[in-house]
Design an enzyme around this catalytic site. Sequence first.
Site, PDB file in Angstrom:
ATOM      1  N   LYS A 179       0.851  -1.190   0.000  1.00  0.00           N
ATOM      2  CA  LYS A 179       0.000   0.000   0.000  1.00  0.00           C
ATOM      3  C   LYS A 179       0.882   1.234   0.000  1.00  0.00           C
ATOM      4  O   LYS A 179       1.406   1.643   1.018  1.00  0.00           O
ATOM      5  CB  LYS A 179      -0.947   0.035   1.202  1.00  0.00           C
ATOM      6  CG  LYS A 179      -2.116   0.939   0.903  1.00  0.00           C
ATOM      7  CD  LYS A 179      -2.570   1.871   1.998  1.00  0.00           C
ATOM      8  CE  LYS A 179      -1.648   2.842   2.602  1.00  0.00           C
ATOM      9  NZ  LYS A 179      -1.459   4.102   1.840  1.00  0.00           N
ATOM     10  N   GLU A 254      10.576   1.778   9.999  1.00  0.00           N
ATOM     11  CA  GLU A 254      11.572   2.804   9.643  1.00  0.00           C
ATOM     12  C   GLU A 254      10.891   4.156   9.762  1.00  0.00           C
ATOM     13  O   GLU A 254      10.006   4.474   8.966  1.00  0.00           O
ATOM     14  CB  GLU A 254      12.052   2.600   8.193  1.00  0.00           C
ATOM     15  CG  GLU A 254      12.685   1.252   7.901  1.00  0.00           C
ATOM     16  CD  GLU A 254      14.088   1.122   8.459  1.00  0.00           C
ATOM     17  OE1 GLU A 254      14.642   2.130   8.964  1.00  0.00           O
ATOM     18  OE2 GLU A 254      14.637   0.011   8.399  1.00  0.00           O
ATOM     19  N   CYS A 288      14.013  11.238   5.266  1.00  0.00           N
ATOM     20  CA  CYS A 288      14.133  10.935   6.689  1.00  0.00           C
ATOM     21  C   CYS A 288      15.561  11.150   7.187  1.00  0.00           C
ATOM     22  O   CYS A 288      15.786  11.359   8.376  1.00  0.00           O
ATOM     23  CB  CYS A 288      13.704   9.503   6.950  1.00  0.00           C
ATOM     24  SG  CYS A 288      14.607   8.324   5.932  1.00  0.00           S
ATOM     25  N   GLU A 392      10.462  16.602  14.170  1.00  0.00           N
ATOM     26  CA  GLU A 392      10.782  16.443  12.756  1.00  0.00           C
ATOM     27  C   GLU A 392       9.924  17.416  11.947  1.00  0.00           C
ATOM     28  O   GLU A 392       8.708  17.406  12.063  1.00  0.00           O
ATOM     29  CB  GLU A 392      10.488  15.003  12.313  1.00  0.00           C
ATOM     30  CG  GLU A 392      10.854  14.762  10.868  1.00  0.00           C
ATOM     31  CD  GLU A 392      10.499  13.346  10.403  1.00  0.00           C
ATOM     32  OE1 GLU A 392       9.360  12.923  10.613  1.00  0.00           O
ATOM     33  OE2 GLU A 392      11.384  12.686   9.827  1.00  0.00           O
TER      34      GLU A 392
HETATM   35  P1  NAD Z   1       2.755   8.517   7.398  1.00  0.00           P
HETATM   36  O1  NAD Z   1       3.101   7.760   8.614  1.00  0.00           O
HETATM   37  O2  NAD Z   1       1.707   9.538   7.455  1.00  0.00           O
HETATM   38  O3  NAD Z   1       2.317   7.522   6.231  1.00  0.00           O
HETATM   39  C1  NAD Z   1       3.137   6.461   5.792  1.00  0.00           C
HETATM   40  C2  NAD Z   1       2.264   5.391   5.178  1.00  0.00           C
HETATM   41  O4  NAD Z   1       1.442   4.823   6.197  1.00  0.00           O
HETATM   42  C3  NAD Z   1       1.309   5.885   4.103  1.00  0.00           C
HETATM   43  O5  NAD Z   1       1.188   4.909   3.097  1.00  0.00           O
HETATM   44  C4  NAD Z   1       0.000   6.036   4.871  1.00  0.00           C
HETATM   45  O6  NAD Z   1      -1.127   5.953   4.057  1.00  0.00           O
HETATM   46  C5  NAD Z   1       0.091   4.858   5.817  1.00  0.00           C
HETATM   47  N1  NAD Z   1      -0.740   4.973   7.034  1.00  0.00           N
HETATM   48  C6  NAD Z   1      -1.154   6.089   7.671  1.00  0.00           C
HETATM   49  N2  NAD Z   1      -1.918   5.766   8.737  1.00  0.00           N
HETATM   50  C7  NAD Z   1      -1.973   4.418   8.785  1.00  0.00           C
HETATM   51  C8  NAD Z   1      -2.600   3.487   9.651  1.00  0.00           C
HETATM   52  N3  NAD Z   1      -3.331   3.882  10.688  1.00  0.00           N
HETATM   53  N4  NAD Z   1      -2.441   2.167   9.416  1.00  0.00           N
HETATM   54  C9  NAD Z   1      -1.694   1.743   8.375  1.00  0.00           C
HETATM   55  N5  NAD Z   1      -1.087   2.572   7.512  1.00  0.00           N
HETATM   56  C10 NAD Z   1      -1.216   3.900   7.710  1.00  0.00           C
HETATM   57  O7  NAD Z   1       4.133   9.128   6.864  1.00  0.00           O
HETATM   58  P2  NAD Z   1       4.331  10.078   5.598  1.00  0.00           P
HETATM   59  O8  NAD Z   1       3.879  11.444   5.990  1.00  0.00           O
HETATM   60  O9  NAD Z   1       3.793   9.439   4.383  1.00  0.00           O
HETATM   61  O10 NAD Z   1       5.913  10.056   5.453  1.00  0.00           O
HETATM   62  C11 NAD Z   1       6.761  10.909   6.127  1.00  0.00           C
HETATM   63  C12 NAD Z   1       7.379  10.232   7.331  1.00  0.00           C
HETATM   64  O11 NAD Z   1       8.062   9.061   6.915  1.00  0.00           O
HETATM   65  C13 NAD Z   1       8.408  11.074   8.024  1.00  0.00           C
HETATM   66  O12 NAD Z   1       8.248  10.959   9.420  1.00  0.00           O
HETATM   67  C14 NAD Z   1       9.724  10.458   7.596  1.00  0.00           C
HETATM   68  O13 NAD Z   1      10.789  10.671   8.463  1.00  0.00           O
HETATM   69  C15 NAD Z   1       9.367   9.032   7.516  1.00  0.00           C
HETATM   70  N6  NAD Z   1      10.317   8.307   6.672  1.00  0.00           N
HETATM   71  C16 NAD Z   1      11.204   7.420   7.265  1.00  0.00           C
HETATM   72  C17 NAD Z   1      12.135   6.749   6.495  1.00  0.00           C
HETATM   73  C18 NAD Z   1      13.098   5.778   7.100  1.00  0.00           C
HETATM   74  O14 NAD Z   1      13.618   4.947   6.366  1.00  0.00           O
HETATM   75  N7  NAD Z   1      13.368   5.809   8.385  1.00  0.00           N
HETATM   76  C19 NAD Z   1      12.174   6.973   5.117  1.00  0.00           C
HETATM   77  C20 NAD Z   1      11.274   7.902   4.564  1.00  0.00           C
HETATM   78  C21 NAD Z   1      10.354   8.544   5.347  1.00  0.00           C
END
Ligand code: NAD
Length: 488
Positions: A179, A254, A288, A392
Site C-alpha cells: 500500500k 523505519e 528521513c 521532525e
Molecule cells: P505517514 O506515517 O503519514 O504515512 C506512511 C504510510 O502509512 C502511508 O502509506 C499512509 O497511508 C500509511 N498509514 C497512515 N496511517 C496508517 C494506519 N493507521 N495504518 C496503516 N497505515 C497507515 O508518513 P508520511 O507522511 O507518508 O511520510 C513521512 C514520514 O516518513 C516522516 O516521518 C519520515 O521521516 C518518515 N520516513 C522514514 C524513512 C526511514 O527509512 N526511516 C524513510 C522515509 C520517510
Amino acid sequence: TMAHSEALLVLENFIAGKFVPCASYIDSYNPSTGDVYCRVPDSGREEVEDAVRAAKDAFPIWSSKSPLERSRILNKLADLIEHDLEAFAQAESKDQGKTITFARTVDIPRAVYNFRFFASSILHHTTECTEMASMGCVHYTSRAPVGVAGLISPWNLPLYLLTWKIAPAIACGNTIVAKPSEMTSVTAWMMCKLLEKAGMPHGVVNVVFGTGAKAGEALVCHPDVPLISFTGSTLTAQRIMEKSAPHCKKLSLELGGKNPAIVFDDADLSQCIPMTLRSSFANQGEICLCTSRIFVQRGIYSEFVKRFVAETKKWKVGNPSDPTVDVGALISKEHLEKVRSYVKKAQAEGAKILCGEGVDSLDLPAGNQKGYFMLPTVIADIKDESCCMQEEIFGPVTCVVAFDTEEEVVERANGVKYGLAATLWSSNVGRVHRVAQRLQSGLVWTNCWLVRDLNLPFGGMKASGIGREGAKDSYEFFTEVKTITIKH
Ligand code: NAD
C-alpha cells in the site's frame, strides 16, 4: 489548468495479476501546480481482503521456486523499469513535486538497483551449522519465507522506498500486498504494468491503493498477514504496533528523524558546506535522513554561517521539471503550511531567520503560482528545547547553533527522541571514532552523507524505528528461522 485541459489519470488496484477498478476514488494533486490530475482508488477492507487472498493463493508456488528462478524475474523487472527510466522519473516528479533531476538520478535508479541488489543477494545467503560431538548431534538452521507480507510506504521517495521492501520480500519467497502513500501512487501503478512481462506469476505482487486509515489499517489488521514492513512517521508506527499486537505480527519500522550534523573546527569546510546544504535541503528536505540541526564549533561558527547562508541563497526554487531547479514543490498544501508554521514558531520564540521563509522573496514561474513551494530556510539563535530543534519538520528548514566541547555536543545531539542518522565533520580520526561510538544514531556518516552500501544495516534507534533492513537484515526479517537438531 491542466485538470481541465487533460483527462485525469485514473489508477486501478492490481490484484491477482489484473487491474481492477474501485468503488470510490481519492483526488491526487500535482504539487507544483495545485491541480488535481489523478484519481487514486480509495480501497478498504474488501479490496485488501481480495489482495490478501490472491497473495495467499500464490504463496505455495512462489515460495517453492528456487532463489535463482526468483532472481531472474527480479532482474527482468529491473531491466524493464530501467528501460522506462525517463517515463518513471517524469511521473515521480509530477506526482511528488521533487525535481526531475532528483527523480532521474536518485529515485528511479535506486528502484532499479533495489531489484538487482536483492536478485543477487538472495543467491548468496548461507545458514548456520554447529556440531556437538559429545552429544552426537549436529544443529543447523533453516530459513523459510514467512507468508503474505504487508508493505506500507510513505510519499517522500515513493518508488525508491516501496521497492526497497518489495524486492527483498519477494526475493525471499514471500508474496506481498503493498500500500503506497495515497499522495504518491502513480509509479507503483506503472511498475504493476511491467510485472506480466517480467514473468511474475499472478498474485505474487498485489498493490492496493488508498488511505492509511482505511486501506493501510485493513492490511495491518488482517489475520493472514503475519508481517508488516512500514516506513513512515513515528505516530503512525505507534498505531500500527497497537493494531498488530493482537496478532503478534513481525514488524519492521523505519521512522522519522531529527538528524544532527556536527562540524568540528578542524573540518574541511569546502566539502562540509556543500554537502550540508544537500543534507539539509535535498528533495525539499523531505528525506528521513536530512540534517535539521547543525552544531558548529564556536571558533568557526560565524564563518560557517556566513558561507552556508550565502550558498543557500543560490539554490533555485521553481518548476520541478526545469533541470536547473534545485528545490521543487512540497508534497501538499497542508504539509507546506505545517512546515511554514514551524518557522513562525521559531520566530515567535526569538530565533533569527537568516534566509528563506518570510525573509527573502520567492519568485515563481506563471504556471507554478499555486504550487506548494518555499525557500530553503536557515534558523539561528535557537534553543535546544525549541520545537524546531526537537520535532521532525520534514521540509527545507535547518537550524544552526554553536557548541564548545566534544562532551557537550554529544549530549546535545543525543538530546532528542529520535536516533536515525548523524553526520560528523572533522579531520581528526580519533575524534571521529569516539564521537561516532557515542551518538545514539542508527547511521553515522563522517565527512560525507547518504553514501549507502545496501549490504549493511539501515534503520534507526529510539523513536526512529525498530529493526534494520539491508542484505542480511532484510533476509532475516523476511524469513522465519528454524533450528534443527539431528542426533545419530
Ligand atoms: P505517514 O506515517 O503519514 O504515512 C506512511 C504510510 O502509512 C502511508 O502509506 C499512509 O497511508 C500509511 N498509514 C497512515 N496511517 C496508517 C494506519 N493507521 N495504518 C496503516 N497505515 C497507515 O508518513 P508520511 O507522511 O507518508 O511520510 C513521512 C514520514 O516518513 C516522516 O516521518 C519520515 O521521516 C518518515 N520516513 C522514514 C524513512 C526511514 O527509512 N526511516 C524513510 C522515509 C520517510
